[in-house]
Design a protein around this motif. Sequence first.
Motif, mmCIF file in Angstrom:
data_model
loop_
_atom_site.group_PDB
_atom_site.id
_atom_site.type_symbol
_atom_site.label_atom_id
_atom_site.label_comp_id
_atom_site.label_asym_id
_atom_site.label_seq_id
_atom_site.Cartn_x
_atom_site.Cartn_y
_atom_site.Cartn_z
ATOM 1 N N ALA A 166 0.382 -1.452 0.042
ATOM 2 C CA ALA A 166 -0.179 -0.228 0.029
ATOM 3 C C ALA A 166 0.420 1.334 0.393
ATOM 4 N N GLY A 167 0.316 2.295 -0.247
ATOM 5 C CA GLY A 167 1.348 3.287 -0.546
ATOM 6 C C GLY A 167 0.346 5.050 -0.624
ATOM 7 N N VAL A 168 1.614 5.250 -0.635
ATOM 8 C CA VAL A 168 0.753 6.801 0.465
ATOM 9 C C VAL A 168 0.169 7.802 -1.275
ATOM 10 N N GLY A 169 0.586 7.803 -1.588
ATOM 11 C CA GLY A 169 -0.078 8.228 -3.345
ATOM 12 C C GLY A 169 -0.124 7.402 -4.069
ATOM 13 N N ALA A 170 -1.604 7.744 -5.224
ATOM 14 C CA ALA A 170 -1.515 6.535 -6.201
ATOM 15 C C ALA A 170 -0.372 6.591 -7.123
ATOM 16 N N GLU A 171 -0.044 7.858 -7.653
ATOM 17 C CA GLU A 171 0.982 8.161 -8.794
ATOM 18 C C GLU A 171 1.914 7.940 -8.275
ATOM 19 N N SER A 172 2.577 8.150 -7.082
ATOM 20 C CA SER A 172 3.736 8.018 -6.327
ATOM 21 C C SER A 172 4.338 6.643 -6.575
ATOM 22 N N SER A 173 2.624 5.606 -6.481
ATOM 23 C CA SER A 173 3.194 4.272 -5.808
ATOM 24 C C SER A 173 3.137 4.245 -7.449
ATOM 25 N N GLU A 174 2.864 4.450 -8.422
ATOM 26 C CA GLU A 174 2.520 3.759 -9.259
ATOM 27 C C GLU A 174 3.859 3.981 -9.880
ATOM 28 N N ALA A 175 4.266 5.456 -9.967
ATOM 29 C CA ALA A 175 6.251 5.954 -10.258
ATOM 30 C C ALA A 175 7.161 4.511 -9.919
ATOM 31 N N ALA A 176 6.860 4.636 -8.429
ATOM 32 C CA ALA A 176 7.879 3.910 -7.389
ATOM 33 C C ALA A 176 7.754 2.452 -8.879
ATOM 34 N N LEU A 177 6.544 1.854 -8.717
ATOM 35 C CA LEU A 177 6.642 0.077 -9.276
ATOM 36 C C LEU A 177 7.265 0.486 -10.630
#
Length: 193
Positions: A166-177
């Motif tokens: 689970a991530g803090v933000g949807a966009e930042s999590s997608e970028a991390a993946l």
Amino acid sequence: MSRALLIVDVQNDFTEGGALAVAGGDAVAAAVSAYLAAHTGDYDVIVASRDWHDAEGDNGGHFAESPDYVDSWPVHCVAGTPGAEYDPLLETDAVTHHVRKGQGLPAYSMFEGVTDSGETVGAVLTAAGVISADVVGIATDHCVRASALDAVAHGVRVRVLTDLVAGVGAESSEAALIELAHAGAELVVSAEV
């Protein structure tokens, strides 16, 4: 040729109701526990990390009264407090190594922490002959990202179990993946493991 499960920061302060709550944190804790119940025998090493910050000081600039939520944060996961403990939905009986990180300084990757006996995660993985690791936990866009990147850098084949993070933000999590995939990590759901 051993295999490891790396459980990143599934702690009270990062789940619902915590100082830095991540939406879906409790669900991740419960899902990781269910996954462990079915797959404990698949792993030779199971490492769980926790942020474990000093109560005094700003922990190397990590704590701030006016945080930027990039390099500085509100007070969280202070050593010995309920917020630093594992989420009660996370079953830790199968964990072989508990790691604490961030004492007196910022630390995002579990590879920056040590076990109670002073071992680093890299040393634990090397000693066990680990060549592949699955990564789960909180938060996708911060500590999961950093831990998985360090596992890749350590020479381990990495899979991120995308339904167990689970991530803090949807966009930042997608970028991390996306960053992790470019670094060589495989992105899979736990049912495919």
